[in-house]
Design a protein around this motif. Structure first.
Motif, PDB file in Angstrom:
ATOM      1  N   PRO A 292     -27.070  33.731   6.621  1.00  0.00           N
ATOM      2  CA  PRO A 292     -26.203  32.917   6.261  1.00  0.00           C
ATOM      3  C   PRO A 292     -26.573  31.300   6.451  1.00  0.00           C
ATOM      4  CG  PRO A 292     -25.062  34.547   7.191  1.00  0.00           C
ATOM      5  CD  PRO A 292     -26.508  34.917   7.262  1.00  0.00           C
ATOM      6  N   GLU A 293     -27.029  31.020   7.560  1.00  0.00           N
ATOM      7  CA  GLU A 293     -27.419  29.780   7.904  1.00  0.00           C
ATOM      8  C   GLU A 293     -28.429  29.180   6.874  1.00  0.00           C
ATOM      9  OE1 GLU A 293     -27.944  26.056   9.780  1.00  0.00           O
ATOM     10  OE2 GLU A 293     -26.145  27.543   9.523  1.00  0.00           O
ATOM     11  N   THR A 294     -29.446  30.213   6.415  1.00  0.00           N
ATOM     12  CA  THR A 294     -30.456  29.927   5.470  1.00  0.00           C
ATOM     13  C   THR A 294     -29.758  29.731   4.010  1.00  0.00           C
ATOM     14  OG1 THR A 294     -31.958  31.168   6.587  1.00  0.00           O
ATOM     15  CG2 THR A 294     -32.419  30.721   4.330  1.00  0.00           C
ATOM     16  N   VAL A 295     -28.666  30.240   3.579  1.00  0.00           N
ATOM     17  CA  VAL A 295     -28.061  30.087   2.289  1.00  0.00           C
ATOM     18  C   VAL A 295     -27.170  28.889   2.431  1.00  0.00           C
ATOM     19  CG1 VAL A 295     -26.157  30.974   0.998  1.00  0.00           C
ATOM     20  CG2 VAL A 295     -27.800  32.764   2.023  1.00  0.00           C
ATOM     21  N   ARG A 296     -26.695  28.551   3.751  1.00  0.00           N
ATOM     22  CA  ARG A 296     -26.085  27.296   3.690  1.00  0.00           C
ATOM     23  C   ARG A 296     -26.637  25.999   3.184  1.00  0.00           C
ATOM     24  NH1 ARG A 296     -25.557  22.890   6.788  1.00  0.00           N
ATOM     25  NH2 ARG A 296     -27.005  23.690   8.521  1.00  0.00           N
ATOM     26  N   THR A 297     -28.003  26.294   3.659  1.00  0.00           N
ATOM     27  CA  THR A 297     -28.924  24.943   3.502  1.00  0.00           C
ATOM     28  C   THR A 297     -29.783  25.249   2.091  1.00  0.00           C
ATOM     29  OG1 THR A 297     -30.903  25.920   4.763  1.00  0.00           O
ATOM     30  CG2 THR A 297     -29.308  24.510   5.987  1.00  0.00           C
ATOM     31  N   TRP A 298     -29.590  26.125   1.547  1.00  0.00           N
ATOM     32  CA  TRP A 298     -30.519  26.352   0.178  1.00  0.00           C
ATOM     33  C   TRP A 298     -30.179  25.283  -0.984  1.00  0.00           C
ATOM     34  CZ3 TRP A 298     -33.673  30.319   0.659  1.00  0.00           C
ATOM     35  CH2 TRP A 298     -34.345  30.639  -0.392  1.00  0.00           C
ATOM     36  N   PRO A 299     -31.173  25.011  -1.604  1.00  0.00           N
ATOM     37  CA  PRO A 299     -30.970  24.183  -2.677  1.00  0.00           C
ATOM     38  C   PRO A 299     -29.733  24.514  -3.655  1.00  0.00           C
ATOM     39  CG  PRO A 299     -33.349  24.467  -2.300  1.00  0.00           C
ATOM     40  CD  PRO A 299     -32.617  25.157  -1.658  1.00  0.00           C
ATOM     41  N   GLY A 300     -28.792  23.547  -3.820  1.00  0.00           N
ATOM     42  CA  GLY A 300     -27.766  24.066  -4.683  1.00  0.00           C
ATOM     43  C   GLY A 300     -26.615  24.729  -4.143  1.00  0.00           C
ATOM     44  N   ALA A 301     -26.762  25.131  -2.967  1.00  0.00           N
ATOM     45  CA  ALA A 301     -25.609  25.890  -2.218  1.00  0.00           C
ATOM     46  C   ALA A 301     -24.339  24.982  -2.292  1.00  0.00           C
ATOM     47  CB  ALA A 301     -25.993  26.279  -0.949  1.00  0.00           C
ATOM     48  N   LEU A 302     -23.138  25.644  -2.195  1.00  0.00           N
ATOM     49  CA  LEU A 302     -22.052  24.733  -1.900  1.00  0.00           C
ATOM     50  C   LEU A 302     -21.469  25.463  -0.663  1.00  0.00           C
ATOM     51  CD1 LEU A 302     -20.668  24.164  -5.598  1.00  0.00           C
ATOM     52  CD2 LEU A 302     -21.878  22.597  -4.175  1.00  0.00           C
ATOM     53  N   ARG A 303     -20.537  24.867  -0.138  1.00  0.00           N
ATOM     54  CA  ARG A 303     -19.773  25.313   0.896  1.00  0.00           C
ATOM     55  C   ARG A 303     -18.152  24.980   0.978  1.00  0.00           C
ATOM     56  NH1 ARG A 303     -21.267  23.816   7.174  1.00  0.00           N
ATOM     57  NH2 ARG A 303     -20.666  25.790   8.347  1.00  0.00           N
ATOM     58  N   SER A 304     -17.482  25.992   1.451  1.00  0.00           N
ATOM     59  CA  SER A 304     -16.232  25.631   1.268  1.00  0.00           C
ATOM     60  C   SER A 304     -15.314  24.627   2.547  1.00  0.00           C
ATOM     61  CB  SER A 304     -15.009  26.911   1.272  1.00  0.00           C
ATOM     62  OG  SER A 304     -15.162  27.702   2.543  1.00  0.00           O
ATOM     63  N   ALA A 305     -14.360  24.437   2.507  1.00  0.00           N
ATOM     64  CA  ALA A 305     -13.732  23.180   3.356  1.00  0.00           C
ATOM     65  C   ALA A 305     -13.126  23.546   4.629  1.00  0.00           C
ATOM     66  CB  ALA A 305     -12.846  22.250   2.600  1.00  0.00           C
ATOM     67  N   HIS A 306     -13.062  24.824   4.953  1.00  0.00           N
ATOM     68  CA  HIS A 306     -11.984  25.273   6.333  1.00  0.00           C
ATOM     69  C   HIS A 306     -13.144  25.196   7.451  1.00  0.00           C
ATOM     70  CE1 HIS A 306      -9.859  27.240   8.963  1.00  0.00           C
ATOM     71  NE2 HIS A 306      -8.905  27.482   8.235  1.00  0.00           N
ATOM     72  N   PRO A 307     -12.717  24.186   8.283  1.00  0.00           N
ATOM     73  CA  PRO A 307     -13.611  23.922   9.466  1.00  0.00           C
ATOM     74  C   PRO A 307     -14.100  25.014  10.349  1.00  0.00           C
ATOM     75  CG  PRO A 307     -11.172  23.272   9.828  1.00  0.00           C
ATOM     76  CD  PRO A 307     -11.304  23.727   8.516  1.00  0.00           C
ATOM     77  N   GLN A 308     -13.311  26.015  10.003  1.00  0.00           N
ATOM     78  CA  GLN A 308     -13.890  27.413  11.046  1.00  0.00           C
ATOM     79  C   GLN A 308     -14.315  28.606  10.282  1.00  0.00           C
ATOM     80  OE1 GLN A 308     -10.079  27.180  12.835  1.00  0.00           O
ATOM     81  NE2 GLN A 308     -10.730  26.250  14.954  1.00  0.00           N
ATOM     82  N   THR A 309     -13.765  28.710   9.064  1.00  0.00           N
ATOM     83  CA  THR A 309     -14.121  30.057   8.285  1.00  0.00           C
ATOM     84  C   THR A 309     -14.539  29.909   6.996  1.00  0.00           C
ATOM     85  OG1 THR A 309     -11.714  30.410   7.750  1.00  0.00           O
ATOM     86  CG2 THR A 309     -12.360  31.630   9.647  1.00  0.00           C
ATOM     87  N   SER A 310     -15.425  28.884   6.961  1.00  0.00           N
ATOM     88  CA  SER A 310     -16.018  28.491   5.572  1.00  0.00           C
ATOM     89  C   SER A 310     -16.918  29.552   4.990  1.00  0.00           C
ATOM     90  CB  SER A 310     -16.876  27.191   5.558  1.00  0.00           C
ATOM     91  OG  SER A 310     -18.067  27.377   6.272  1.00  0.00           O
ATOM     92  N   PHE A 311     -17.095  29.451   3.801  1.00  0.00           N
ATOM     93  CA  PHE A 311     -18.045  30.480   3.131  1.00  0.00           C
ATOM     94  C   PHE A 311     -19.088  29.393   2.294  1.00  0.00           C
ATOM     95  CE2 PHE A 311     -14.618  32.981   3.676  1.00  0.00           C
ATOM     96  CZ  PHE A 311     -15.106  34.502   3.784  1.00  0.00           C
ATOM     97  N   ALA A 312     -20.411  29.901   2.019  1.00  0.00           N
ATOM     98  CA  ALA A 312     -21.358  29.240   1.259  1.00  0.00           C
ATOM     99  C   ALA A 312     -21.648  30.047   0.133  1.00  0.00           C
ATOM    100  CB  ALA A 312     -22.468  28.950   2.243  1.00  0.00           C
ATOM    101  N   ALA A 313     -22.246  29.442  -1.060  1.00  0.00           N
ATOM    102  CA  ALA A 313     -22.614  30.227  -2.153  1.00  0.00           C
ATOM    103  C   ALA A 313     -23.757  29.518  -2.743  1.00  0.00           C
ATOM    104  CB  ALA A 313     -21.332  30.373  -2.847  1.00  0.00           C
ATOM    105  N   VAL A 314     -24.423  30.412  -3.426  1.00  0.00           N
ATOM    106  CA  VAL A 314     -25.521  30.031  -4.440  1.00  0.00           C
ATOM    107  C   VAL A 314     -25.345  30.577  -5.684  1.00  0.00           C
ATOM    108  CG1 VAL A 314     -27.942  29.577  -4.827  1.00  0.00           C
ATOM    109  CG2 VAL A 314     -26.997  29.472  -2.451  1.00  0.00           C
ATOM    110  N   GLY A 315     -25.338  30.054  -6.795  1.00  0.00           N
ATOM    111  CA  GLY A 315     -25.123  30.455  -8.083  1.00  0.00           C
ATOM    112  C   GLY A 315     -24.096  30.090  -9.109  1.00  0.00           C
ATOM    113  N   PRO A 316     -24.110  30.497 -10.142  1.00  0.00           N
ATOM    114  CA  PRO A 316     -23.180  29.844 -11.151  1.00  0.00           C
ATOM    115  C   PRO A 316     -21.761  29.684 -10.792  1.00  0.00           C
ATOM    116  CG  PRO A 316     -24.574  31.492 -12.312  1.00  0.00           C
ATOM    117  CD  PRO A 316     -24.611  31.539 -10.783  1.00  0.00           C
ATOM    118  N   ARG A 317     -21.209  30.957 -10.129  1.00  0.00           N
ATOM    119  CA  ARG A 317     -19.685  30.644  -9.599  1.00  0.00           C
ATOM    120  C   ARG A 317     -19.542  30.029  -8.237  1.00  0.00           C
ATOM    121  NH1 ARG A 317     -17.794  36.677 -12.200  1.00  0.00           N
ATOM    122  NH2 ARG A 317     -16.695  35.780 -14.047  1.00  0.00           N
ATOM    123  N   ALA A 318     -20.391  29.556  -7.994  1.00  0.00           N
ATOM    124  CA  ALA A 318     -20.369  28.825  -6.386  1.00  0.00           C
ATOM    125  C   ALA A 318     -19.257  27.838  -6.336  1.00  0.00           C
ATOM    126  CB  ALA A 318     -21.629  28.181  -6.045  1.00  0.00           C
ATOM    127  N   ALA A 319     -19.093  27.154  -7.236  1.00  0.00           N
ATOM    128  CA  ALA A 319     -17.966  25.993  -7.201  1.00  0.00           C
ATOM    129  C   ALA A 319     -16.727  26.691  -7.379  1.00  0.00           C
ATOM    130  CB  ALA A 319     -18.279  25.030  -8.169  1.00  0.00           C
TER     131      ALA A 319
END
Length: 263
Positions: A113-140
């Protein structure tokens, strides 16, 4: 003393992708992956190769989602692994850096997950404790508008993943890591609690949240796998489970109401 041999099997980007596809991962789908890199064996390229293999299996139209939690942004009074002295608590609260989706690292969810978080184009949700990160067309679509007072409920990425027909991939991880079960906790009678964390503008804040716990999730997962269709297999040396988010949530609603009532 001789250096101990690496524990196999030898795992590569290509073998991860091939084994996931054989298991039934479909190009273009959305996967919520809970993972353990060490369970795979000796991965040539480590977490980078593992993420590449996952993305190769999903293809350019697929979306990879991971938990990118930062549970250390919490009240030191509740810390136990390890605890800190009580006379430190106030200063910790006053000086703890606030959540920043760009730089706050993940904690307690593994290196993938830490690698995905920093992946080019990755997006991350805004919750300060339980966020999710995503890569791909549906990430946003998945990570957007994660409510600050809804860790894993209806206004979190989990509910969007359920609606989108996403599947859960347990890649060397157990059912105790299955965040989809937590969405069920928001749909049954559950207690609330006050949760402390650093405030976005500085200082300290507390918010009311549904109380969540993974207590008995292993038992829940055992029964879920017994009663519902779950794809089982291996990738490298890792045991793998693959199933729809919606199935996990619906089953957990019924199971938790009977086996772990918390009214």
């Amino acid at each position: 003393m001789p250096t101990p041999l690496r524990t196999g099997p030898l795992v590569t980007r290509g073998s991860i992708a091939a084994q996931l596809l054989t298991l039934g991962v479909e190009p273009g789908e959305t996967l919520l992956a809970h993972s353990s890199l060490s369970s795979l064996g000796w991965v040539n390229g480590g977490a980078v190769a593992a993420v590449q293999g996952l993305l190769d299996a999903l293809g350019p139209d697929g979306t990879l989602v991971v938990p990118s939690q930062s549970a250390d942004l919490s009240d030191p009074a509740a810390w136990s692994r390890p605890p800190v002295p009580e006379d430190w608590w106030e200063e910790i609260r006053a000086t703890m850096p606030a959540y920043d989706h760009r730089i706050t690292p993940t904690r307690g969810v593994g290196v993938i997950p830490e690698t995905v978080r920093t992946w080019p184009g990755a997006l991350r949700s805004a919750h300060p404790q339980t966020s999710f990160a995503a890569v791909g067309p549906r990430a946003a679509e998945i990570t957007g508008d994660h409510a600050p007072d809804c860790r894993l409920g209806e206004r979190s990425p989990l509910a969007r993943l359920e609606k989108l027909g996403a599947r859960v991939l347990l890649l060397g991880a157990g059912y105790d890591a299955c965040t989809s079960f937590h969405l069920a906790e928001y749909r049954i009678p559950s207690p609330t609690e006050r949760v402390g964390r650093p405030a976005p503008g500085g200082g300290w804040e507390t918010v009311a949240e549904v109380s969540i716990t993974s207590d008995r999730f292993d038992e829940l997962g055992h029964d879920f796998e017994r009663d519902r269709p779950v794809v089982r297999g291996t990738v490298g040396a890792a045991a793998v489970r693959l199933f729809p988010v919606a199935d996990a949530v619906a089953y957990a609603e019924r199971w938790l109401s009977v086996h772990r009532p918390r009214e």
